[in-house]
Design a protein around this motif. Structure first.
Motif, PDB file in Angstrom:
ATOM      1  N   ALA A 106       0.837  -1.206   0.000  1.00  0.00           N
ATOM      2  CA  ALA A 106       0.000   0.000   0.000  1.00  0.00           C
ATOM      3  C   ALA A 106       0.871   1.256   0.000  1.00  0.00           C
ATOM      4  CB  ALA A 106      -0.945  -0.011   1.195  1.00  0.00           C
ATOM      5  N   TYR A 107       1.983   1.229   0.730  1.00  0.00           N
ATOM      6  CA  TYR A 107       2.907   2.373   0.741  1.00  0.00           C
ATOM      7  C   TYR A 107       3.394   2.700  -0.666  1.00  0.00           C
ATOM      8  CZ  TYR A 107       3.629   1.844   5.835  1.00  0.00           C
ATOM      9  OH  TYR A 107       3.480   1.760   7.180  1.00  0.00           O
ATOM     10  N   GLU A 108       3.595   1.670  -1.489  1.00  0.00           N
ATOM     11  CA  GLU A 108       4.103   1.875  -2.841  1.00  0.00           C
ATOM     12  C   GLU A 108       3.120   2.621  -3.737  1.00  0.00           C
ATOM     13  OE1 GLU A 108       5.167  -1.854  -4.617  1.00  0.00           O
ATOM     14  OE2 GLU A 108       6.417  -2.441  -2.911  1.00  0.00           O
ATOM     15  N   CYS A 109       1.821   2.497  -3.457  1.00  0.00           N
ATOM     16  CA  CYS A 109       0.867   3.021  -4.439  1.00  0.00           C
ATOM     17  C   CYS A 109      -0.168   3.992  -3.880  1.00  0.00           C
ATOM     18  CB  CYS A 109       0.171   1.866  -5.164  1.00  0.00           C
ATOM     19  SG  CYS A 109      -0.750   0.744  -4.134  1.00  0.00           S
ATOM     20  N   ALA A 110      -0.106   4.373  -2.603  1.00  0.00           N
ATOM     21  CA  ALA A 110      -1.144   5.253  -2.056  1.00  0.00           C
ATOM     22  C   ALA A 110      -0.556   6.329  -1.154  1.00  0.00           C
ATOM     23  CB  ALA A 110      -2.160   4.437  -1.271  1.00  0.00           C
ATOM     24  N   ASP A 111      -1.230   7.473  -1.129  1.00  0.00           N
ATOM     25  CA  ASP A 111      -0.852   8.563  -0.226  1.00  0.00           C
ATOM     26  C   ASP A 111      -1.567   8.467   1.111  1.00  0.00           C
ATOM     27  OD1 ASP A 111       0.829   9.766  -2.124  1.00  0.00           O
ATOM     28  OD2 ASP A 111      -0.864  10.820  -3.025  1.00  0.00           O
ATOM     29  N   ASN A 112      -2.742   7.845   1.112  1.00  0.00           N
ATOM     30  CA  ASN A 112      -3.559   7.687   2.313  1.00  0.00           C
ATOM     31  C   ASN A 112      -4.034   6.244   2.382  1.00  0.00           C
ATOM     32  OD1 ASN A 112      -4.189  10.604   3.392  1.00  0.00           O
ATOM     33  ND2 ASN A 112      -4.310  10.700   1.160  1.00  0.00           N
ATOM     34  N   ASP A 134       8.418   5.823   9.026  1.00  0.00           N
ATOM     35  CA  ASP A 134       9.210   6.120   7.832  1.00  0.00           C
ATOM     36  C   ASP A 134       8.322   6.637   6.695  1.00  0.00           C
ATOM     37  OD1 ASP A 134      11.557   5.325   9.066  1.00  0.00           O
ATOM     38  OD2 ASP A 134      11.623   3.350   8.084  1.00  0.00           O
ATOM     39  N   TYR A 135       7.117   6.113   6.581  1.00  0.00           N
ATOM     40  CA  TYR A 135       6.177   6.485   5.528  1.00  0.00           C
ATOM     41  C   TYR A 135       5.562   7.855   5.796  1.00  0.00           C
ATOM     42  CZ  TYR A 135       1.832   6.185   2.775  1.00  0.00           C
ATOM     43  OH  TYR A 135       0.790   6.427   1.927  1.00  0.00           O
ATOM     44  N   GLY A 136       5.284   8.130   7.021  1.00  0.00           N
ATOM     45  CA  GLY A 136       4.609   9.356   7.446  1.00  0.00           C
ATOM     46  C   GLY A 136       4.248   9.182   8.901  1.00  0.00           C
ATOM     47  N   ASN A 137       2.966   8.910   9.136  1.00  0.00           N
ATOM     48  CA  ASN A 137       2.529   8.623  10.492  1.00  0.00           C
ATOM     49  C   ASN A 137       1.045   8.295  10.453  1.00  0.00           C
ATOM     50  OD1 ASN A 137       2.501   8.286  13.251  1.00  0.00           O
ATOM     51  ND2 ASN A 137       3.385  10.284  13.707  1.00  0.00           N
ATOM     52  N   ILE A 138       0.541   7.904  11.605  1.00  0.00           N
ATOM     53  CA  ILE A 138      -0.882   7.667  11.733  1.00  0.00           C
ATOM     54  C   ILE A 138      -1.555   9.022  11.934  1.00  0.00           C
ATOM     55  CG2 ILE A 138      -2.706   6.585  13.090  1.00  0.00           C
ATOM     56  CD1 ILE A 138      -0.677   4.339  13.749  1.00  0.00           C
ATOM     57  N   HIS A 139      -2.380   9.410  11.001  1.00  0.00           N
ATOM     58  CA  HIS A 139      -3.104  10.682  11.051  1.00  0.00           C
ATOM     59  C   HIS A 139      -4.229  10.604  12.075  1.00  0.00           C
ATOM     60  CE1 HIS A 139      -6.183  13.582   9.764  1.00  0.00           C
ATOM     61  NE2 HIS A 139      -5.150  14.334   9.422  1.00  0.00           N
ATOM     62  N   SER A 140      -4.986   9.483  12.045  1.00  0.00           N
ATOM     63  CA  SER A 140      -6.091   9.341  12.987  1.00  0.00           C
ATOM     64  C   SER A 140      -6.397   7.875  13.249  1.00  0.00           C
ATOM     65  CB  SER A 140      -7.346  10.057  12.471  1.00  0.00           C
ATOM     66  OG  SER A 140      -7.739   9.552  11.216  1.00  0.00           O
ATOM     67  N   ALA A 159     -10.371   2.117  12.706  1.00  0.00           N
ATOM     68  CA  ALA A 159     -10.042   2.560  11.357  1.00  0.00           C
ATOM     69  C   ALA A 159      -8.796   3.423  11.523  1.00  0.00           C
ATOM     70  CB  ALA A 159     -11.183   3.357  10.751  1.00  0.00           C
ATOM     71  N   PHE A 160      -7.669   2.911  11.050  1.00  0.00           N
ATOM     72  CA  PHE A 160      -6.388   3.617  11.124  1.00  0.00           C
ATOM     73  C   PHE A 160      -6.167   4.355   9.818  1.00  0.00           C
ATOM     74  CE2 PHE A 160      -5.838   0.010  13.972  1.00  0.00           C
ATOM     75  CZ  PHE A 160      -5.182   0.557  15.057  1.00  0.00           C
ATOM     76  N   HIS A 161      -5.956   5.668   9.881  1.00  0.00           N
ATOM     77  CA  HIS A 161      -5.619   6.452   8.685  1.00  0.00           C
ATOM     78  C   HIS A 161      -4.133   6.765   8.753  1.00  0.00           C
ATOM     79  CE1 HIS A 161      -5.927  10.554   6.427  1.00  0.00           C
ATOM     80  NE2 HIS A 161      -5.316   9.631   5.709  1.00  0.00           N
ATOM     81  N   ILE A 162      -3.385   6.169   7.845  1.00  0.00           N
ATOM     82  CA  ILE A 162      -1.943   6.380   7.744  1.00  0.00           C
ATOM     83  C   ILE A 162      -1.722   7.277   6.530  1.00  0.00           C
ATOM     84  CG2 ILE A 162       0.295   5.262   7.484  1.00  0.00           C
ATOM     85  CD1 ILE A 162      -1.173   2.676   8.526  1.00  0.00           C
ATOM     86  N   LYS A 163      -0.997   8.365   6.735  1.00  0.00           N
ATOM     87  CA  LYS A 163      -0.855   9.382   5.690  1.00  0.00           C
ATOM     88  C   LYS A 163       0.620   9.591   5.345  1.00  0.00           C
ATOM     89  CE  LYS A 163      -2.287  14.127   4.773  1.00  0.00           C
ATOM     90  NZ  LYS A 163      -3.540  14.219   4.057  1.00  0.00           N
ATOM     91  N   ARG A 164       0.910   9.530   4.052  1.00  0.00           N
ATOM     92  CA  ARG A 164       2.284   9.743   3.568  1.00  0.00           C
ATOM     93  C   ARG A 164       2.775  11.126   3.994  1.00  0.00           C
ATOM     94  NH1 ARG A 164       4.851   7.189  -0.476  1.00  0.00           N
ATOM     95  NH2 ARG A 164       2.908   6.513  -1.482  1.00  0.00           N
ATOM     96  N   GLY A 165       3.967  11.186   4.597  1.00  0.00           N
ATOM     97  CA  GLY A 165       4.611  12.440   4.947  1.00  0.00           C
ATOM     98  C   GLY A 165       3.976  13.200   6.103  1.00  0.00           C
ATOM     99  N   TYR A 166       3.033  12.602   6.783  1.00  0.00           N
ATOM    100  CA  TYR A 166       2.332  13.302   7.865  1.00  0.00           C
ATOM    101  C   TYR A 166       3.230  13.444   9.089  1.00  0.00           C
ATOM    102  CZ  TYR A 166      -1.248  14.551  11.256  1.00  0.00           C
ATOM    103  OH  TYR A 166      -1.982  15.190  12.214  1.00  0.00           O
TER     104      TYR A 166
END
Length: 179
Positions: A106-112, A134-140, A159-166
């Motif tokens: 999922a990290y390879e192909c998604a921002d959220n 490393d990817y970002g962080n858990i937004h919510s 529901a974990f929202h992981i966001k690239r660069g967050y």
């Protein structure tokens, strides 16, 4: 209801070597709709949203019509590990036995990335936590009690929202679902 029968590249699931019972978790449609509703306002019109573990469609069938959508499901001949391209969001309930493999793809192909999982599953590996950072962080994190989530286990689901660069703080809320 989404489930992950047969999912797991390299796991070699067969009749003699069945997949782990944890991977046969159907997402109640009410839970899928609620999770989609939480994130709907954050996803711009025309965004490409992918369900990489579509099962029978609890998430995919309820995606907002404002979005472009796509799906994968190994049982239907569309393996997520073969997916090419970039998507804005992934929203799904992934198979638990290969959570790291699915997350890293999922990290390879998604921002959220929005994964619906038992609370403890996301935090059960220090290596996974490091990769998330490393990817970002858990937004919510949106939590629902075991008695309300409709899953057949006795743990809170999230529901974990992981966001690239967050780099901000993680929002933690309780989902309001009917019992």
């Amino acid at each position: 209801m989404a489930h992950h029968e047969g999912f797991g590249r390299g796991k070699g699931y067969t009749a003699k070597n069945p997949q782990p019972p944890n991977d046969l978790v159907s997402t109640p449609e009410s839970m899928a709709k609620h999770v989609i509703g939480i994130f709907s306002s954050q996803i711009p019109d025309g965004s490409l949203v992918l369900d990489p573990c579509a099962g029978s469609g609890a998430f995919y069938d309820n995606y907002d019509t404002r979005w472009k959508t796509d799906w994968c499901e190994i049982e239907k001949g569309r393996d997520f590990f073969d997916y090419q391209g970039h998507v804005s969001w992934i929203i799904t309930n992934p198979p638990y036995s290969i959570l790291d493999e699915i997350l890293f793809k999922a990290y390879e192909c998604a921002d959220n990335i929005v994964f619906v999982l038992p609370l403890s599953k996301m935090f059960s590996s220090l290596g996974r936590i490091r990769k998330i950072l490393d990817y970002g962080n858990i937004h919510s994190i949106h939590i629902v009690g075991a008695g309300k989530c409709g899953f057949p286990f006795g743990f809170p689901a999230c529901a974990f929202h992981i966001k690239r660069g967050y780099e901000g703080k993680t929002l933690i809320t309780e989902m309001e679902l009917e019992e």
